[in-house]
Enzyme design. Structure first.
Site, PDB file in Angstrom:
ATOM      1  N   CYS A 113       0.851  -1.188   0.000  1.00  0.00           N
ATOM      2  CA  CYS A 113       0.000   0.000   0.000  1.00  0.00           C
ATOM      3  C   CYS A 113       0.887   1.237   0.000  1.00  0.00           C
ATOM      4  O   CYS A 113       1.878   1.300   0.724  1.00  0.00           O
ATOM      5  CB  CYS A 113      -0.911  -0.006   1.222  1.00  0.00           C
ATOM      6  SG  CYS A 113      -1.808   1.522   1.487  1.00  0.00           S
TER       7      CYS A 113
ATOM      8  N   CYS B 178       1.630   4.655   3.662  1.00  0.00           N
ATOM      9  CA  CYS B 178       2.525   4.864   4.825  1.00  0.00           C
ATOM     10  C   CYS B 178       3.952   4.484   4.461  1.00  0.00           C
ATOM     11  O   CYS B 178       4.408   3.370   4.754  1.00  0.00           O
ATOM     12  CB  CYS B 178       2.055   4.047   6.020  1.00  0.00           C
ATOM     13  SG  CYS B 178       0.485   4.569   6.692  1.00  0.00           S
TER      14      CYS B 178
ATOM     15  N   GLN C 242      -8.147  19.835   8.069  1.00  0.00           N
ATOM     16  CA  GLN C 242      -7.017  18.938   8.296  1.00  0.00           C
ATOM     17  C   GLN C 242      -7.485  17.520   8.600  1.00  0.00           C
ATOM     18  O   GLN C 242      -8.432  17.312   9.353  1.00  0.00           O
ATOM     19  CB  GLN C 242      -6.157  19.453   9.454  1.00  0.00           C
ATOM     20  CG  GLN C 242      -5.555  20.828   9.210  1.00  0.00           C
ATOM     21  CD  GLN C 242      -4.414  20.805   8.217  1.00  0.00           C
ATOM     22  OE1 GLN C 242      -4.138  19.799   7.585  1.00  0.00           O
ATOM     23  NE2 GLN C 242      -3.741  21.931   8.063  1.00  0.00           N
TER      24      GLN C 242
ATOM     25  N   GLU D  23     -11.646  34.359   1.894  1.00  0.00           N
ATOM     26  CA  GLU D  23     -11.712  33.049   1.250  1.00  0.00           C
ATOM     27  C   GLU D  23     -12.514  33.183  -0.041  1.00  0.00           C
ATOM     28  O   GLU D  23     -13.569  33.811  -0.077  1.00  0.00           O
ATOM     29  CB  GLU D  23     -12.373  32.024   2.179  1.00  0.00           C
ATOM     30  CG  GLU D  23     -12.720  30.704   1.546  1.00  0.00           C
ATOM     31  CD  GLU D  23     -11.536  29.990   0.912  1.00  0.00           C
ATOM     32  OE1 GLU D  23     -11.706  29.461  -0.208  1.00  0.00           O
ATOM     33  OE2 GLU D  23     -10.451  29.957   1.529  1.00  0.00           O
TER      34      GLU D  23
ATOM     35  N   ASP E 211      -2.200  30.728   5.121  1.00  0.00           N
ATOM     36  CA  ASP E 211      -2.313  29.265   5.096  1.00  0.00           C
ATOM     37  C   ASP E 211      -2.691  28.849   3.682  1.00  0.00           C
ATOM     38  O   ASP E 211      -3.803  28.395   3.420  1.00  0.00           O
ATOM     39  CB  ASP E 211      -3.376  28.821   6.106  1.00  0.00           C
ATOM     40  CG  ASP E 211      -3.419  27.297   6.269  1.00  0.00           C
ATOM     41  OD1 ASP E 211      -2.522  26.620   5.736  1.00  0.00           O
ATOM     42  OD2 ASP E 211      -4.359  26.799   6.922  1.00  0.00           O
TER      43      ASP E 211
ATOM     44  N   CYS F 146       2.172  23.116   4.253  1.00  0.00           N
ATOM     45  CA  CYS F 146       2.314  21.655   4.207  1.00  0.00           C
ATOM     46  C   CYS F 146       3.422  21.241   3.240  1.00  0.00           C
ATOM     47  O   CYS F 146       3.607  20.049   2.994  1.00  0.00           O
ATOM     48  CB  CYS F 146       0.995  21.005   3.808  1.00  0.00           C
ATOM     49  SG  CYS F 146       0.409  21.494   2.171  1.00  0.00           S
TER      50      CYS F 146
END
Length: 453
Positions: free
Chosen positions: A75, A78, A282, A333, A382, A409
Site C-alpha cells: 500500500c 505509509c 485537516q 476566502e 495558510d 504543508c
C-alpha cells in the site's frame, strides 16, 4: 546488465527515499532507512543520480521496526511505517533543515517536530478508489500500489478510525447487492469511482460520499445510500458526488446529499466547526488542534488586542480559533461554500469580531490597500501546497505592520516564499514543524516572520 551495489543509507530525502552515495554519485533507494547497509539494484539511471531498490538488507538500521500494518509493503499510504516513530520525527526535522539550506539559503531556526497525539487511527478523511474483479464483479476498495494504478483491496487500515473499515466493508457488499458496479479506469465504465468518508474525532459521526461515474442520481444509488444511512450506526449523512469526466480528480463539481446532514462536526480550540464533503479541513484533527493552539498562544503572548488578517481562510478555522485573542479578525476566502459554512459557525459559536470576505486573497489585498488601508498586526497565511504568489506576498507586506504567521504543508514552497520575504527585508524568527501525517514523509510547518519597521 543490471547494476548492483553495496551501499550505506546516509539520510532521508524529502520524498521519503533513502539517500546513499557511490563514488559521489547519489542513489535514491526505495524503502530504505538511514543506517541500513544494503545491496541495491539500479532501477533508473540519470546523469546526476539514480533510483534503486533493496535486493538484500545486509545489516538493518537500528531504527528499523516491524510495520504494524500487514499491507505496508504493497500500500502506498505509509512510506515510513518501518521506521521507529521517534526517529521519524528526527528525520522530518532534517528534511525541513535540508530544504531550508538548499532553497532558503540562510540560517533559520528549525525547532524539534511536535509529534502527533495519535500515530494510529489519526486520519479522519478517507478517500478509497473503487473497482471490481473481472469475473465475479466483486467490489474492491482500497489504495493504489506506489507509482501505479493497481488497486490494493484494503480490509483493515490502522491509520484511520476502525469504524471506517466497517463502513467500507458494508459498502463493498451492499453495492454489489444493489447492482452497482465498480469503476473500470481503462474503459471509463462502471458506476462507483470512489468512497470518501469524513469521520469526526469530536463525536464519531461520519459523512459518506459516493463518487459516481454519472451526472444524476439513479434508483440503485438511492437504495445504496438509504442502506448505508439506516443500517449503519454513526452516519451523519450520505451524499453523491458526480464525476463523469476522464480525470484523476476524485471529486466532481457537484455533490447532492441523499440522506441526513451535509456535514460532520469537528472541534478545534474548544470551537465547533462544520465540515462538508468538499470543505478543506485537516485530516488529523488532534494534530491540527496542536497547530491552532500554538498559533493562538503565540499571538496572545506577543500582542494585545491585535487586528488579525486570516488569508486563504477556508472555513475560517484560524479566524474563529483566534477570535478569543484578537480585537478583530478579517477573514478572506474565495470559495463561497466555505464562507457560507464559516458564517453559520460564527453565529453558532457566538462570535462577534470576525469579518468575512468572499473573494480571492490577492484581489482583497489590492482592494484593502485602495480603500480602508488598514494595517494588520498579524497576518496568517495558510495557502495551498503550491504556496503564495509573489503578488500576494507583496500585498501582505504592504498590509502588515507586525508579523506574518505562515502555515505550510510543503517545505519547498515555504522555503521559497521565506527567501522572497527575507529579500524584502523580513526576518524569519523560527520554523516549528508539526507531524500531521505520521508514517509518511509529509510534514506541516508554522513559520513566524517579522517585518522590519
Amino acid at each position: 546488465m543490471q547494476i548492483e551495489l553495496n551501499v550505506e543509507i546516509e539520510k532521508l530525502s524529502n520524498l521519503g527515499y533513502g539517500i546513499a552515495k557511490n563514488d559521489g554519485y547519489v542513489l535514491f533507494v526505495e524503502g530504505a532507512c538511514p543506517g541500513d547497509k544494503a545491496k541495491v539494484q539500479i532501477t533508473k539511471k540519470n546523469k546526476n543520480f539514480a533510483n534503486a531498490k533493496i535486493i538484500e538488507l545486509v545489516e538493518p538500521s537500528p531504527y528499523r521496526v516491524k510495520p504494524f500494518c500487514p499491507m505496508q509493503n504493497v500500500c502506498g499510504a505509509c512510506q515510513l511505517q518501518f521506521i521507529d516513530y521517534e526517529y521519524q520525527l528526527k528525520l522530518k526535522k532534517e528534511i525541513v533543515e535540508d530544504t531550508m539550506r538548499s532553497i532558503y539559503g540562510g540560517n533559520v531556526e528549525v525547532r524539534d517536530v511536535i509529534s502527533s497525539p495519535q500515530n494510529k487511527e489519526y486520519r479522519h478523511k478517507i478517500q478509497y478508489p473503487v473497482s471490481e474483479t473481472r469475473d465475479s464483479k466483486r467490489i474492491l476498495a482500497g489504495y493504489y500500489k506506489p507509482a501505479s494504478h493497481e488497486l490494493v483491496n484494503i480490509k483493515y487500515c490502522p491509520i484511520q478510525p476502525e469504524y471506517c473499515d466497517r463502513i467500507i466493508e458494508f459498502i463493498r457488499t451492499a453495492a454489489q447487492e444493489c447492482g452497482i458496479s465498480g469503476y473500470k479506469e481503462k474503459s471509463h465504465a462502471g458506476d462507483l469511482r470512489h468512497v470518501v468518508i469524513r469521520s469526526s474525532a469530536y463525536n464519531g459521526k461520519n459523512l459518506v460520499i459516493l463518487v459516481v461515474n454519472s451526472t444524476r442520481v439513479f434508483d440503485k444509488l438511492k437504495k445504496l445510500a438509504n442502506r448505508i444511512y439506516t443500517e449503519l450506526d454513526n452516519i451523519a449523512g450520505v451524499g453523491v458526488n458526480f464525476n463523469s469526466q476522464k480525470t484523476n480528480l476524485i471529486l466532481g463539481k457537484e455533490t447532492q446529499i441523499i440522506e441526513g446532514e451535509s456535514y460532520i462536526e469537528e472541534q478545534l480550540c474548544d470551537k465547533v466547526f462544520k465540515v462538508g464533503a468538499e470543505t478543506f479541513f485537516q485530516v488529523n484533527p488532534k494534530s491540527a488542534d496542536n497547530i491552532f493552539r500554538f498559533v493562538k498562544d503565540y499571538i496572545e503572548n506577543n500582542f494585545e488586542n491585535p487586528l488579525v488578517l486570516d488569508a486563504y481562510a477556508g472555513i475560517t478555522t484560524f479566524g474563529i480559533c483566534l477570535s478569543d485573542v484578537a480585537k478583530k479578525v478579517v477573514s478572506v476566502e474565495e470559495v463561497k461554500a466555505s464562507v457560507d459554512l464559516a458564517s453559520k459557525m460564527i453565529k453558532e459559536n457566538g462570535i462577534k469580531n470576525v469579518e468575512l470576505h468572499n473573494m480571492d486573497a490577492g484581489m482583497f489585498f489590492e482592494k484593502e490597500l485602495k480603500t480602508k488601508g488598514r494595517k494588520f498586526d498579524v497576518t496568517v497565511l495558510d495557502p495551498p501546497r503550491k504556496g503564495c504568489t509573489v503578488e500576494s506576498l507583496d500585498y501582505a507586506l504592504q498590509l502588515i505592520k507586525g508579523k506574518i504567521i505562515y502555515v505550510s504543508c510543503n517545505p519547498a514552497t515555504l522555503a521559497r516564499d521565506l527567501k522572497y520575504l527575507t529579500e524584502k527585508g523580513c526576518t524569519v524568527e523560527f520554523v516549528q514543524p508539526f507531524d500531521m501525517f505520521p508514517h509518511t514523509y509529509h510534514i506541516e510547518n508554522v513559520a513566524v516572520i517579522c517585518k522590519e519597521m
